[in-house]
Scaffold this active site. Sequence first.
Site, PDB file in Angstrom:
ATOM      1  N   GLY A  76       0.800  -1.065   0.051  1.00  0.00           N
ATOM      2  CA  GLY A  76       0.104  -0.089   0.099  1.00  0.00           C
ATOM      3  C   GLY A  76       0.716   1.137   0.020  1.00  0.00           C
ATOM      4  CG  HIS A 297       8.534 -19.586  10.430  1.00  0.00           C
ATOM      5  ND1 HIS A 297       9.650 -19.739  11.154  1.00  0.00           N
ATOM      6  CD2 HIS A 297       8.977 -18.684   9.336  1.00  0.00           C
ATOM      7  CE1 HIS A 297      10.650 -19.354  10.453  1.00  0.00           C
ATOM      8  NE2 HIS A 297      10.360 -18.485   9.399  1.00  0.00           N
ATOM      9  NE  ARG A 362       9.874 -20.053   5.973  1.00  0.00           N
ATOM     10  CZ  ARG A 362       9.779 -18.878   5.654  1.00  0.00           C
ATOM     11  NH1 ARG A 362       8.504 -18.673   5.337  1.00  0.00           N
ATOM     12  NH2 ARG A 362      10.638 -18.072   5.748  1.00  0.00           N
TER      13      ARG A 362
END
Lengths: 682, 247, 236
Positions: A76, A297, A362
């Site tokens: 943004g 994670h 992961r």
Amino acid sequence: MGTPDPSGTIPTNQPSVQKSDDAAGFYTLGAPLIDEKAPTGPINTRWQRRKFENRLVNPANRRKLDIIIVGTGLAGGAAAATLGEAGYNVKSFCYQDSPRRAHSIAAQGGINAAKNYKEDGDSVERLFYDTVKGGDYRSRESNVYRLAEVSANIIDQCVAQGVPFAREYGGLLDNRSFGGVQVSRTFYARGQTGQQLLIGAYQAMERQVAAGTVTQYTRHEMLEVIVADGRARGIVTRDMVTGAVETHLADVVVIASGGYGNVFFLSTNAMGSNVTAAWRAHRKGAYMANPCYTQIHPTCIPVTGDHQSKLTLMSESLRNDGRIWVPKNAEDCAKDPRDIPEEDRDYYLERIYPSFGNLVPRDIASRQAKNMCDEGRGVGPAVKEIQPDGTEQMVRRGVYLDFADAIARMGQKAVETKYGNLFDMYARITGENPYETPMRIYPAVHYVMGGLWVDYHLQTNITGLFCSGEANFSDHGANRLGASALMQGLADGYFVLPNTIREYLADGPFEKIDESHPAVVEAKAEVEERIAKFLSIQGERSADSFHKQLGQIMWEYCGMERTEEGLKTAIGLIRDLKKEFWTNLKVLGTADSLNQSLEKAGRTIDFIELGELMCIDALNRRESCGGHFRGESQTEDGEALRHDDEFAYVAAWEFGGEDANPILHKEDLIYTAIEMKQRSYK
Amino acid sequence: MNLTLNIWRQANATAAGAMHRYELAGVSEDMSFLEMLDVLNEQLNANGEEPVAFDSDCREGICGMCGLMINGQAHGPEVTTTCQLHMRSFKDGDEITVEPWRADPFPVVKDLVVDRSAFDRMIQNGGFISANTGSAPDAHAAPVEKKLADLAFDVATCIGCGACVAACPNGSASLFLGAKITHLGSLPQGQPERDTRVVSMVGQHDAEGFGGCTNIGECAAACPKEIPLDVISRLNKDLRTAMAKGY
Amino acid sequence: MTPVATLVTGSKSTRSTIALKMLMAVSGLIFIGFLLAHMYGNLKVFAGHDAFNTYAEHLRTIGEPMLPHAGLLWIIRVGLIAALVVHVASAIALTRRAHSARSTKYVVKKNKGSSLSSRTMRWGGLALFLFIIWHLLNFTIGKINPTGGATHDPYNLLVDTFDPSVWYISVIYLLALVALGFHLHHGVWSACQTLGFTNAASSRARAKDAGLVVAIVIAGGFALIPLSVLFGIVTK
């Protein structure tokens, strides 16, 4: 099927045909979805050609065009700066007290770019290939190629802004290899790359504020999108200080509000990160794509108790030198780890995956940690887990990440140089000294690959409503590679969106609408009613307590491993929770002042609704891919098993109405430049 | 542990505030300071009293949104952010005073929440390098001496939390300002605007009503990112240089 | 908050608080130069009555005949008065700024990074200002002899002033020198910092050491005089 085709016209795969139907009864099948903006031709020319084909907006016209951007993170903030520089009239919104707080700031590791400064064989093609493969072939090849292509420009741009990337003694930029990739393409600024990139984008945006092209609205929360005559024309916001419900009108609206990892309550996201902007857009008709893809994670600091408000990630680089283990025997779990002899330790990743060991991807590292704890071999304090059936159990949720060998091999000094800041962080949070006792880690929700469905131009299916960064679904497929989130956010913000939004704005300025337009009046009234409703329930429970309970349901049933039975249970529990929310919520204070309980209430109910859709999406996708692991779809060794024949599609969900089934639109994923392969880490 | 909390409560920017006393039992030493306040707020909500408003976002010490004056020290007794302060730094029976940052350029919004938009305006008034998107040369076009690159990074770690202002007896924002001036001024890219930047940022700093620096060092001692006082000297030097050039 | 665009334009470096601080630093450094010279002259008391008085007289005749009698002395005095005005005026302006920057005080406030000397600059400065007035009345303008003796002989006036019979005068002087030492300890380092000479940890440490040395040398050097008289080392 065939090998990759340079002309980009011959597909390497067939459209998938789904045979299973686990989610039957929970959804309605809608019409197939086609990205009408998808480019064709040789893959390496698609973006260049598209940039040329997209029409320009006359500089004199730009200041007459209003752009609303919700969110001030990398996606943004960078877009606001760039569009402001171009001369458009930008209004930027964030819920924090300053644009600089956006959660992009917390990214640690780095940002990938196909610069090939190391001359180690990297290229745009290789970054493209790695990213599609890393995403388990669930992303669009054109989008990913574009991402890899603009990655190099990002580094140039950031350096010009004064981002202090790490440098070598010769004064040139340093690179490192990240997340098991074989080339060094990751640019970094110590462990604070996200912070430095965000501050760069923030400063560029503040420069435009001073120039008058960007107006920034801080402590403003977007609560509704205004769709008038088939186009997104504005948003409804609440000024979080005065409580004023305001409408802001524009020619185009961009949602760059980040991910929804906080649906799990505990995640590495910021406390305020929420799905409301995207979810409100979804309820107005925007499709939500692949909501179940969640990245978990493996190296986070474990939960210490039910007071826990968030989880802290430690860089995955720790797995390069640390060894992960749990006791072989459950009765050893309460012991001081230093008293457990070598032969009673189970270095389970090294045992199960001898060739990759502690460096497995992961999702594998995460799932195996969960398995160990489920077996009762977890370590650390036992924390209360409230089972959704109401019963409580005490479980140790943690595995050891041991640096004793590394310290013996490299010396404490070298370990300190390499990981000192992470060790300090761990010590501060846990009160334990990781140089003396092994660290404890446990997986945590970190990133979501799902988000609002967008076309190649980052436009949602609502005309004039664009979506960029983590809030959209587009570039990472079912899993995101390390150091790619920052790349995508900035690619979207600096280079993609500014080049696609002009094609849309070339038709503008659109007919002015004002506050009295029925769509504006209606949207504002909806927001006001909702706020009044939250305050009027006057039940017993805080919004936070609902949010926590939702998190427990999601983590248990829609977390690292999902099953048909579990997901169906979860959907039932979430529906009950939703009912209770609307009858037993307690929000004190008033609507016309700063009221953090009220803010939380709105975000929590949106999370509850999203949670249900995530479970339905996960239930439908009876395959394991990337950040979505279905217990029913694994190999004999417990490895994820994809079903390309059934699920090589983007699941785009349409809001079906209050308490009605969502509608599934499938967008087939067809590859020409790459061939799908099953991964193996054994 | 059991604690007594003295917390500043103020309904809004214009209302008068006062310290309120709360007793909180069963605090775990593993809680962060803000999680302790979360628990207090759950208790207040259950008892029908409006929860205490305070700012926090990332809760991992990097966004700079949190910031409380705890027992007279910005971010409390440790060198870290409020969100990374843990209750093990306190003991059973402690009485803890919690106040918002106090500075007139940081008006109280509610309870412990203050408005730090003055920092944004300081950045708007020159705290950047003008580089339009797409106009950048190759990143390797201009090598940067490693020492300078490291210096720029060290001071660019500022999180804009405002602890320096809160701790300064003069209510000065010189450390925040110095950190940005040093970050941008030590890089080759930052040179063209170096003189005008320092003059306009200092002008904005003064216009916001921050105090002048007396070099006493409370800011650097409170800074969770340990930004050293050197940056204020560099700020002064840059202003002196700009002055000599007539800016 | 809803944006309120209040960016200032046309800022000038010379109109900033930092410029004010620089004035303060430079005027302070002028005082340090003066104090060193003043101390040098005062230490002549150890050379005896005649040497001291000759020196005092020489201050008035220096520069003659190019300058009128006491010409240089007046030039220095005017310079010092100007420095004092600048120093005090900027101190007042900065103090007022500091007060308006925090109109609501903390209920509890602790210090963890500042020295005592740095926190006593304002009150210490005020004390020194009052002391200077007394000091000038004592030796320059009023020539007040606390023992009631003669005032025309500078050396004797000095010895009388610190006579044990009026020990409290010595106490006032010694306290003032403590205040001066504190003021210099922070002032020297602060001036270096304000003028932008302390851009690294090493130069910062050196400037702080310099503050300590200057404070000890000047305050200690001056203190030798009343102490020597009190203990009978220097007599008429």
